[in-house]
Motif scaffolding. Structure first.
Motif, PDB file in Angstrom:
ATOM      1  N   THR A  80     -22.234   2.727 -60.946  1.00 49.00           N
ATOM      2  CA  THR A  80     -23.710   2.762 -61.108  1.00 49.00           C
ATOM      3  C   THR A  80     -24.123   1.305 -61.302  1.00 49.00           C
ATOM      4  O   THR A  80     -24.907   0.856 -60.761  1.00 49.00           O
ATOM      5  CB  THR A  80     -24.160   3.866 -62.089  1.00 49.00           C
ATOM      6  N   PRO A  81     -23.749   0.791 -62.444  1.00 47.03           N
ATOM      7  CA  PRO A  81     -24.066  -0.697 -62.577  1.00 47.03           C
ATOM      8  C   PRO A  81     -23.682  -1.705 -61.646  1.00 47.03           C
ATOM      9  O   PRO A  81     -24.271  -2.556 -61.581  1.00 47.03           O
ATOM     10  CB  PRO A  81     -23.319  -1.043 -64.006  1.00 47.03           C
ATOM     11  N   LEU A  82     -22.488  -1.246 -60.960  1.00 44.88           N
ATOM     12  CA  LEU A  82     -22.111  -2.363 -59.961  1.00 44.88           C
ATOM     13  C   LEU A  82     -23.333  -2.229 -58.907  1.00 44.88           C
ATOM     14  O   LEU A  82     -23.760  -3.389 -58.295  1.00 44.88           O
ATOM     15  CB  LEU A  82     -20.860  -2.077 -59.376  1.00 44.88           C
ATOM     16  N   THR A  83     -23.399  -1.126 -58.381  1.00 41.96           N
ATOM     17  CA  THR A  83     -24.582  -0.979 -57.260  1.00 41.96           C
ATOM     18  C   THR A  83     -26.038  -1.342 -57.754  1.00 41.96           C
ATOM     19  O   THR A  83     -26.663  -2.056 -56.899  1.00 41.96           O
ATOM     20  CB  THR A  83     -24.613   0.729 -57.024  1.00 41.96           C
ATOM     21  N   LEU A  84     -26.214  -1.180 -58.788  1.00 46.72           N
ATOM     22  CA  LEU A  84     -27.793  -1.530 -59.256  1.00 46.72           C
ATOM     23  C   LEU A  84     -27.680  -3.162 -59.298  1.00 46.72           C
ATOM     24  O   LEU A  84     -28.758  -3.741 -58.762  1.00 46.72           O
ATOM     25  CB  LEU A  84     -27.922  -1.124 -60.895  1.00 46.72           C
ATOM     26  N   TRP A  85     -26.737  -3.668 -59.795  1.00 44.37           N
ATOM     27  CA  TRP A  85     -26.646  -5.343 -59.877  1.00 44.37           C
ATOM     28  C   TRP A  85     -26.376  -5.892 -58.468  1.00 44.37           C
ATOM     29  O   TRP A  85     -27.201  -6.608 -57.970  1.00 44.37           O
ATOM     30  CB  TRP A  85     -25.368  -5.917 -60.660  1.00 44.37           C
ATOM     31  N   ALA A  86     -25.689  -5.300 -57.592  1.00 49.49           N
ATOM     32  CA  ALA A  86     -25.504  -5.772 -56.298  1.00 49.49           C
ATOM     33  C   ALA A  86     -26.743  -5.434 -55.381  1.00 49.49           C
ATOM     34  O   ALA A  86     -27.065  -6.329 -54.512  1.00 49.49           O
ATOM     35  CB  ALA A  86     -24.381  -4.729 -55.424  1.00 49.49           C
ATOM     36  N   TRP A  87     -27.522  -4.436 -55.749  1.00 49.33           N
ATOM     37  CA  TRP A  87     -28.741  -4.006 -54.778  1.00 49.33           C
ATOM     38  C   TRP A  87     -29.988  -4.854 -55.402  1.00 49.33           C
ATOM     39  O   TRP A  87     -30.792  -5.584 -54.871  1.00 49.33           O
ATOM     40  CB  TRP A  87     -29.036  -2.726 -54.839  1.00 49.33           C
ATOM     41  N   GLN A  88     -30.240  -4.886 -56.615  1.00 47.41           N
ATOM     42  CA  GLN A  88     -31.258  -5.665 -57.425  1.00 47.41           C
ATOM     43  C   GLN A  88     -31.194  -6.879 -57.625  1.00 47.41           C
ATOM     44  O   GLN A  88     -31.945  -7.756 -57.134  1.00 47.41           O
ATOM     45  CB  GLN A  88     -31.627  -4.694 -58.833  1.00 47.41           C
ATOM     46  N   THR A  89     -30.127  -7.499 -58.159  1.00 48.11           N
ATOM     47  CA  THR A  89     -29.731  -8.880 -58.319  1.00 48.11           C
ATOM     48  C   THR A  89     -29.118  -9.750 -57.188  1.00 48.11           C
ATOM     49  O   THR A  89     -29.681 -10.692 -57.061  1.00 48.11           O
ATOM     50  CB  THR A  89     -29.039  -9.152 -59.641  1.00 48.11           C
ATOM     51  N   ALA A  90     -28.309  -9.305 -56.492  1.00 46.82           N
ATOM     52  CA  ALA A  90     -27.923 -10.214 -55.394  1.00 46.82           C
ATOM     53  C   ALA A  90     -28.300  -9.579 -54.106  1.00 46.82           C
ATOM     54  O   ALA A  90     -27.762 -10.025 -53.166  1.00 46.82           O
ATOM     55  CB  ALA A  90     -26.137  -9.443 -55.614  1.00 46.82           C
ATOM     56  N   ALA A  91     -29.307  -8.525 -54.033  1.00 46.96           N
ATOM     57  CA  ALA A  91     -30.011  -8.287 -52.782  1.00 46.96           C
ATOM     58  C   ALA A  91     -28.973  -7.972 -51.734  1.00 46.96           C
ATOM     59  O   ALA A  91     -29.281  -8.610 -50.499  1.00 46.96           O
ATOM     60  CB  ALA A  91     -30.971  -9.640 -52.426  1.00 46.96           C
ATOM     61  N   MET A  92     -28.101  -7.089 -52.049  1.00 52.09           N
ATOM     62  CA  MET A  92     -27.130  -6.598 -51.119  1.00 52.09           C
ATOM     63  C   MET A  92     -27.647  -5.580 -50.510  1.00 52.09           C
ATOM     64  O   MET A  92     -28.017  -4.798 -51.039  1.00 52.09           O
ATOM     65  CB  MET A  92     -25.728  -6.527 -51.623  1.00 52.09           C
ATOM     66  N   PRO A  93     -27.336  -4.984 -49.201  1.00 50.14           N
ATOM     67  CA  PRO A  93     -27.588  -3.755 -48.471  1.00 50.14           C
ATOM     68  C   PRO A  93     -26.565  -2.824 -49.207  1.00 50.14           C
ATOM     69  O   PRO A  93     -25.440  -2.869 -49.445  1.00 50.14           O
ATOM     70  CB  PRO A  93     -27.137  -3.997 -47.201  1.00 50.14           C
TER      71      PRO A  93
END
Length: 295
Positions: free
Chosen positions: A39-52
């Motif tokens: 969960t924290p990895l996905t949130l960071w990647a999606w929200q902060t790093a703008a990854m799909p």
């Protein structure tokens, strides 16, 4: 599962849940332990790093390594970070091909993150002009302007209304609403299409495909597949093209981050491999002539 803003979970929840369910049988961890890592990895990647939200992006080894170094910099002790990292690597092994190199892998026949070349952009412009009706030409040109001229994500293009576009004597501004709310100045070469789109339309009209119902996630794909001429048009590649153009042009970092809806400069790291090296004269002049506004 970790507590978070319900609006964020509504975007990433299904992705995280499916990943945990599929990875659990291939690891020694419980689903609860995997949720606490994924969960924290996905949130960071999606929200902060703008990854799909794609498994071979989110759970790539280099994404996990970057998250551990940047996203967990203030998370607990070194032992806690190592534990979380270990769980994420086990998820990666369970979900992805263990023989694949730890890099972002291409989807389909080409890397969807690679920017369009100058020749590609000319082809896309010709495709838009070649549409058989004035309405389809306007939609095609607006699509390109929002993607290549403003760097909007696919869902942002679909959700944009005419009222979110403002044309004045200084150019065209796009107001993006939602999780990454921001204002984006459109690149000069793409202003005309949007200025013409705004003229004579009601504010509540959709900026792209004005008659759509507002819930079709495949709106762009559907439009391109039914349009005159066969092209490979992806919102992600248009976004990459916009980012790389600004990086090569030397757009100041802070304004670029704000226009892209990014919270951290690390989110730009994955685009740097596409940026061409400047020639020696530009390199020297850019560093020699840098002037900041006095504080």
């Amino acid at each position: 599962m970790p507590q978070m803003n319900a609006a964020y979970w509504s975007h990433i929840g299904d992705f995280v849940r499916a990943a945990v369910v599929d990875a659990a049988p291939g690891t020694v961890y419980s689903e609860r332990e995997l949720y606490a890592a994924a969960t924290p990895l996905t949130l960071w990647a999606w929200q902060t790093a703008a990854m799909p939200l794609e498994r071979d992006v989110i759970f790539a080894v280099r994404t996990i390594e970057r998250f551990t170094a940047v996203g967990l910099s203030h998370y607990g002790s070194k032992a806690s970070r190592n534990t979380l990292r270990s769980r994420l690597l086990r998820i990666s092994e369970a979900l992805l091909d263990a023989e694949a190199p730890p890099v972002l892998r291409p989807l389909g026949g080409s890397d969807p993150s690679a920017p369009y070349t100058a020749r590609d952009v000319v082809t896309l412009k010709s495709w838009a002009i070649a549409q058989t009706t004035a309405e389809r030409r306007s939609n095609a040109e607006s699509l390109l302007a929002l993607g290549l001229g403003a760097g909007l994500a696919g869902r942002e293009i679909v959700n944009l209304t005419i009222g979110d576009i403002r044309a004045d004597h200084d150019g065209v501004l796009i107001t993006v609403r939602g999780e990454r709310a921001r204002v984006v100045p459109v690149l000069r070469e793409w202003e005309r299409a949007l200025a013409e789109r705004v003229d004579g339309c009601q504010d509540e009209t959709w900026a792209f495909r004005e008659q759509h119902a507002g819930a079709n996630r495949n709106l762009i794909t559907d439009f391109v597949s039914r349009a005159e001429g066969k092209i490979r048009l992806q919102a992600r590649r248009m976004h990459s093209t916009w980012i790389v153009q600004h990086l090569e042009a030397g757009t100041p970092l802070v304004p670029l981050m704000r226009a892209a809806g990014l919270q951290s400069p690390e989110a730009l790291d994955r685009f740097l491999r596409f940026v061409r090296e400047p020639d020696a004269t530009y390199f020297r002049n850019a560093l020699r002539d840098a002037v900041a506004i006095p504080r």
